[in-house]
Design a protein around this motif. Structure first.
Motif, PDB file in Angstrom:
ATOM      1  N   ILE A   1       0.834  -1.200   0.000  1.00  0.00           N
ATOM      2  CA  ILE A   1       0.000   0.000   0.000  1.00  0.00           C
ATOM      3  C   ILE A   1       0.872   1.256   0.000  1.00  0.00           C
ATOM      4  O   ILE A   1       1.873   1.333   0.712  1.00  0.00           O
ATOM      5  CB  ILE A   1      -0.922   0.020   1.239  1.00  0.00           C
ATOM      6  CG1 ILE A   1      -1.909  -1.155   1.177  1.00  0.00           C
ATOM      7  CG2 ILE A   1      -1.684   1.326   1.337  1.00  0.00           C
ATOM      8  CD1 ILE A   1      -2.804  -1.254   2.394  1.00  0.00           C
ATOM      9  N   GLN A   2       0.478   2.246  -0.803  1.00  0.00           N
ATOM     10  CA  GLN A   2       1.118   3.553  -0.808  1.00  0.00           C
ATOM     11  C   GLN A   2       0.457   4.393   0.281  1.00  0.00           C
ATOM     12  O   GLN A   2      -0.706   4.800   0.152  1.00  0.00           O
ATOM     13  CB  GLN A   2       0.945   4.227  -2.168  1.00  0.00           C
ATOM     14  CG  GLN A   2       1.782   5.476  -2.358  1.00  0.00           C
ATOM     15  CD  GLN A   2       3.221   5.152  -2.724  1.00  0.00           C
ATOM     16  OE1 GLN A   2       3.487   4.141  -3.364  1.00  0.00           O
ATOM     17  NE2 GLN A   2       4.148   6.008  -2.328  1.00  0.00           N
ATOM     18  N   ILE A   3       1.188   4.667   1.373  1.00  0.00           N
ATOM     19  CA  ILE A   3       0.624   5.430   2.489  1.00  0.00           C
ATOM     20  C   ILE A   3       0.605   6.917   2.165  1.00  0.00           C
ATOM     21  O   ILE A   3      -0.414   7.588   2.280  1.00  0.00           O
ATOM     22  CB  ILE A   3       1.418   5.158   3.777  1.00  0.00           C
ATOM     23  CG1 ILE A   3       1.360   3.669   4.135  1.00  0.00           C
ATOM     24  CG2 ILE A   3       0.873   6.001   4.926  1.00  0.00           C
ATOM     25  CD1 ILE A   3       2.188   3.296   5.334  1.00  0.00           C
ATOM     26  N   LEU A   4       1.757   7.446   1.759  1.00  0.00           N
ATOM     27  CA  LEU A   4       1.890   8.813   1.287  1.00  0.00           C
ATOM     28  C   LEU A   4       2.677   8.790  -0.016  1.00  0.00           C
ATOM     29  O   LEU A   4       3.064   7.729  -0.503  1.00  0.00           O
ATOM     30  CB  LEU A   4       2.592   9.691   2.338  1.00  0.00           C
ATOM     31  CG  LEU A   4       1.834   9.906   3.666  1.00  0.00           C
ATOM     32  CD1 LEU A   4       2.713  10.648   4.662  1.00  0.00           C
ATOM     33  CD2 LEU A   4       0.526  10.652   3.440  1.00  0.00           C
ATOM     34  N   GLU A   5       2.941   9.959  -0.581  1.00  0.00           N
ATOM     35  CA  GLU A   5       3.565  10.024  -1.909  1.00  0.00           C
ATOM     36  C   GLU A   5       4.885   9.253  -1.975  1.00  0.00           C
ATOM     37  O   GLU A   5       5.141   8.530  -2.933  1.00  0.00           O
ATOM     38  CB  GLU A   5       3.805  11.481  -2.304  1.00  0.00           C
ATOM     39  CG  GLU A   5       4.407  11.637  -3.690  1.00  0.00           C
ATOM     40  CD  GLU A   5       4.618  13.089  -4.075  1.00  0.00           C
ATOM     41  OE1 GLU A   5       5.169  13.336  -5.159  1.00  0.00           O
ATOM     42  OE2 GLU A   5       4.229  13.973  -3.285  1.00  0.00           O
ATOM     43  N   ASN A   6       5.722   9.372  -0.957  1.00  0.00           N
ATOM     44  CA  ASN A   6       7.032   8.718  -0.960  1.00  0.00           C
ATOM     45  C   ASN A   6       7.162   7.652   0.124  1.00  0.00           C
ATOM     46  O   ASN A   6       8.278   7.262   0.472  1.00  0.00           O
ATOM     47  CB  ASN A   6       8.146   9.760  -0.783  1.00  0.00           C
ATOM     48  CG  ASN A   6       8.258  10.687  -1.976  1.00  0.00           C
ATOM     49  OD1 ASN A   6       8.082  10.266  -3.103  1.00  0.00           O
ATOM     50  ND2 ASN A   6       8.522  11.956  -1.714  1.00  0.00           N
ATOM     51  N   ILE A   7       6.042   7.206   0.670  1.00  0.00           N
ATOM     52  CA  ILE A   7       6.068   6.202   1.737  1.00  0.00           C
ATOM     53  C   ILE A   7       5.214   5.005   1.318  1.00  0.00           C
ATOM     54  O   ILE A   7       4.035   5.171   1.002  1.00  0.00           O
ATOM     55  CB  ILE A   7       5.558   6.778   3.073  1.00  0.00           C
ATOM     56  CG1 ILE A   7       6.407   7.982   3.501  1.00  0.00           C
ATOM     57  CG2 ILE A   7       5.580   5.709   4.154  1.00  0.00           C
ATOM     58  CD1 ILE A   7       5.944   8.637   4.773  1.00  0.00           C
ATOM     59  N   ARG A   8       5.818   3.817   1.326  1.00  0.00           N
ATOM     60  CA  ARG A   8       5.112   2.605   0.928  1.00  0.00           C
ATOM     61  C   ARG A   8       5.273   1.546   2.017  1.00  0.00           C
ATOM     62  O   ARG A   8       6.328   1.424   2.637  1.00  0.00           O
ATOM     63  CB  ARG A   8       5.652   2.084  -0.400  1.00  0.00           C
ATOM     64  CG  ARG A   8       4.729   1.075  -1.060  1.00  0.00           C
ATOM     65  CD  ARG A   8       4.995   0.927  -2.541  1.00  0.00           C
ATOM     66  NE  ARG A   8       3.910   0.202  -3.179  1.00  0.00           N
ATOM     67  CZ  ARG A   8       2.844   0.755  -3.708  1.00  0.00           C
ATOM     68  NH1 ARG A   8       2.717   2.067  -3.689  1.00  0.00           N
ATOM     69  NH2 ARG A   8       1.887   0.032  -4.259  1.00  0.00           N
ATOM     70  N   TRP A   9       4.215   0.789   2.243  1.00  0.00           N
ATOM     71  CA  TRP A   9       4.197  -0.247   3.275  1.00  0.00           C
ATOM     72  C   TRP A   9       3.896  -1.591   2.637  1.00  0.00           C
ATOM     73  O   TRP A   9       2.920  -1.764   1.930  1.00  0.00           O
ATOM     74  CB  TRP A   9       3.154   0.072   4.340  1.00  0.00           C
ATOM     75  CG  TRP A   9       3.013  -0.995   5.387  1.00  0.00           C
ATOM     76  CD1 TRP A   9       4.025  -1.569   6.104  1.00  0.00           C
ATOM     77  CD2 TRP A   9       1.808  -1.623   5.842  1.00  0.00           C
ATOM     78  NE1 TRP A   9       3.527  -2.514   6.990  1.00  0.00           N
ATOM     79  CE2 TRP A   9       2.162  -2.564   6.840  1.00  0.00           C
ATOM     80  CE3 TRP A   9       0.468  -1.472   5.516  1.00  0.00           C
ATOM     81  CZ2 TRP A   9       1.223  -3.349   7.494  1.00  0.00           C
ATOM     82  CZ3 TRP A   9      -0.476  -2.258   6.174  1.00  0.00           C
ATOM     83  CH2 TRP A   9      -0.094  -3.184   7.151  1.00  0.00           C
ATOM     84  N   LYS A  10       4.800  -2.555   2.895  1.00  0.00           N
ATOM     85  CA  LYS A  10       4.601  -3.929   2.448  1.00  0.00           C
ATOM     86  C   LYS A  10       4.628  -4.841   3.666  1.00  0.00           C
ATOM     87  O   LYS A  10       5.502  -4.697   4.523  1.00  0.00           O
ATOM     88  CB  LYS A  10       5.698  -4.354   1.459  1.00  0.00           C
ATOM     89  CG  LYS A  10       5.703  -3.574   0.159  1.00  0.00           C
ATOM     90  CD  LYS A  10       6.799  -4.087  -0.777  1.00  0.00           C
ATOM     91  CE  LYS A  10       6.815  -3.314  -2.073  1.00  0.00           C
ATOM     92  NZ  LYS A  10       7.884  -3.812  -2.994  1.00  0.00           N
ATOM     93  N   ALA A  11       3.696  -5.780   3.717  1.00  0.00           N
ATOM     94  CA  ALA A  11       3.637  -6.689   4.867  1.00  0.00           C
ATOM     95  C   ALA A  11       3.153  -8.055   4.410  1.00  0.00           C
ATOM     96  O   ALA A  11       2.279  -8.164   3.541  1.00  0.00           O
ATOM     97  CB  ALA A  11       2.708  -6.133   5.943  1.00  0.00           C
ATOM     98  N   ASP A  12       3.755  -9.084   4.995  1.00  0.00           N
ATOM     99  CA  ASP A  12       3.333 -10.466   4.765  1.00  0.00           C
ATOM    100  C   ASP A  12       3.064 -11.103   6.128  1.00  0.00           C
ATOM    101  O   ASP A  12       3.913 -11.077   7.017  1.00  0.00           O
ATOM    102  CB  ASP A  12       4.424 -11.262   4.037  1.00  0.00           C
ATOM    103  CG  ASP A  12       4.654 -10.755   2.625  1.00  0.00           C
ATOM    104  OD1 ASP A  12       3.709 -10.810   1.833  1.00  0.00           O
ATOM    105  OD2 ASP A  12       5.779 -10.309   2.327  1.00  0.00           O
ATOM    106  N   LEU A  13       1.883 -11.688   6.258  1.00  0.00           N
ATOM    107  CA  LEU A  13       1.487 -12.332   7.505  1.00  0.00           C
ATOM    108  C   LEU A  13       1.106 -13.771   7.216  1.00  0.00           C
ATOM    109  O   LEU A  13       0.364 -14.052   6.265  1.00  0.00           O
ATOM    110  CB  LEU A  13       0.298 -11.601   8.142  1.00  0.00           C
ATOM    111  CG  LEU A  13      -0.339 -12.257   9.380  1.00  0.00           C
ATOM    112  CD1 LEU A  13       0.653 -12.258  10.540  1.00  0.00           C
ATOM    113  CD2 LEU A  13      -1.622 -11.544   9.763  1.00  0.00           C
ATOM    114  N   ASN A  14       1.629 -14.698   8.035  1.00  0.00           N
ATOM    115  CA  ASN A  14       1.305 -16.112   7.885  1.00  0.00           C
ATOM    116  C   ASN A  14       0.937 -16.677   9.255  1.00  0.00           C
ATOM    117  O   ASN A  14       1.722 -16.603  10.201  1.00  0.00           O
ATOM    118  CB  ASN A  14       2.493 -16.877   7.300  1.00  0.00           C
ATOM    119  CG  ASN A  14       2.151 -18.327   7.002  1.00  0.00           C
ATOM    120  OD1 ASN A  14       2.015 -19.137   7.907  1.00  0.00           O
ATOM    121  ND2 ASN A  14       2.022 -18.653   5.731  1.00  0.00           N
TER     122      ASN A  14
END
Length: 329
Positions: free
Chosen positions: A248-261
């Motif tokens: 997900i793009q949180i802000l213009e230059n900030i991106r969040w990636k997450a993997d949950l198992n």
């Protein structure tokens, strides 16, 4: 009068010339061969090729951060040290008609070196994660999918301690490559959605999951490390699982990636094995980035020697803040 005649003559000549040009276009021959359109106009041949469909999307990211502190005759005290952390992420995703096949490889490694201590170089980060998912579309957002999740490390891991009465540190090997390794295979319903701004969300719930814990090191296997039966190298479990991937793009230059198992065996239904990987990337420019990485693991079968020397299951938590080079490709 003469001007009017000249104007009328010029108008008639232009009309006839335009009419002939249109006739030439209308008389052009058109052929379609193997999807290619061939237009023959007089002595000219025009070939119009359709755009080829693109089924594969590939790319990745490489990041590197280095920190060095050098002290010489430093009155305030301290020690020279160097730290390095690097990571590589690759993806190759296939989509055609009703079929999808997503592949993702993540490799992280880091260490620090402090010259004035026993065992000067020590590992700080070591992850190898490969996830592959194949699915068939049921509706535009729902798929029937099978996923393979494989996790291990690349180098040996040690616990450092100072024995009672000793004046030097000692270390104990507690892990190695394929010791442990976790392989999980699951089949179930997969909700998958992609947004116009490249945000992606995927969740797969599986009532049919097989999980294999592998310990290929003889000494660790004999000790029953990571929940295997002492002397055995593989522990097989059947259960249910829930996996999610978020980009997900949180802000213009900030991106969040997450993997949950999440995994729970039928034998101990309700007791969860948790694996969470989270990365927040903050881009300064095209090549400079700050990354906040968090890894959380909980497995009640893995016995941890805590800071107070008690042994038992515990939440394993790793936090990294890196500022350095980040290249997307």
């Amino acid at each position: 009068m003469i001007k009017r005649l000249l104007f009328l003559f010029a108008f008639i000549f232009s009309s006839v010339h335009l009419s002939l040009a249109q006739d030439e276009i209308q008389l052009a021959d058109t052929l379609v061969i193997n999807g290619e359109t061939i237009i023959m106009l007089g002595d000219s041949v025009i070939i119009m090729r359709p755009d080829k469909p693109v089924y594969w999307k590939t790319g990745g990211n490489f990041n590197l951060s280095i920190q060095q502190v050098s002290l010489t005759n430093w009155a305030a005290g301290g020690a020279s040290n160097m730290a390095l952390n690097t990571g590589l992420n690759l993806f190759a995703n296939f989509k055609k008609d009703e079929k999808i096949w997503d592949n993702n490889l993540t490799v992280n490694f880091g260490f620090n070196r402090q010259s004035d201590r026993e065992f000067a170089t020590r590992k700080t980060n070591d992850n190898f994660i490969f996830i592959s998912k194949y699915g068939r579309e049921l509706t535009p957002k729902w798929y029937l999918s099978t996923q393979i999740d494989a996790r291990t490390q690349l180098l040996g891991g040690y616990r450092y301690f100072r024995p009672s009465g000793a004046d030097r540190d000692a270390r104990q090997r507690i892990s190695d490559i394929l010791a442990p390794a976790y392989i999980q295979s699951s089949t179930g319903l997969n909700f998958k959605k992609e947004y116009k701004n490249n945000d992606k969300v995927s969740v797969i719930a599986s009532p049919f999951t097989g999980r294999f814990t592998i310990v290929m090191d003889d000494s660790l296997s004999r000790a029953g490390a990571f929940g295997v039966i002492p002397g055995e190298t593989i522990r097989a479990e059947a259960g249910v699982s829930l996996s999610s991937a978020t980009d997900i793009q949180i802000l213009e230059n900030i991106r969040w990636k997450a993997d949950l198992n999440l995994f729970s065996s039928y034998e101990r239904l309700g007791n969860m094995v948790v694996n969470l990987n989270s990365i927040i990337s903050m881009k300064v420019n095209r090549y400079i980035t700050t990354r906040i990485e968090t890894v959380l693991i909980y497995d009640e079968r893995v016995m941890i020697t805590r800071s107070d020397d008690t042994v038992g299951p515990a939440i394993q938590l790793q936090n990294l803040i890196n500022f350095g080079i980040g290249i997307d490709f």
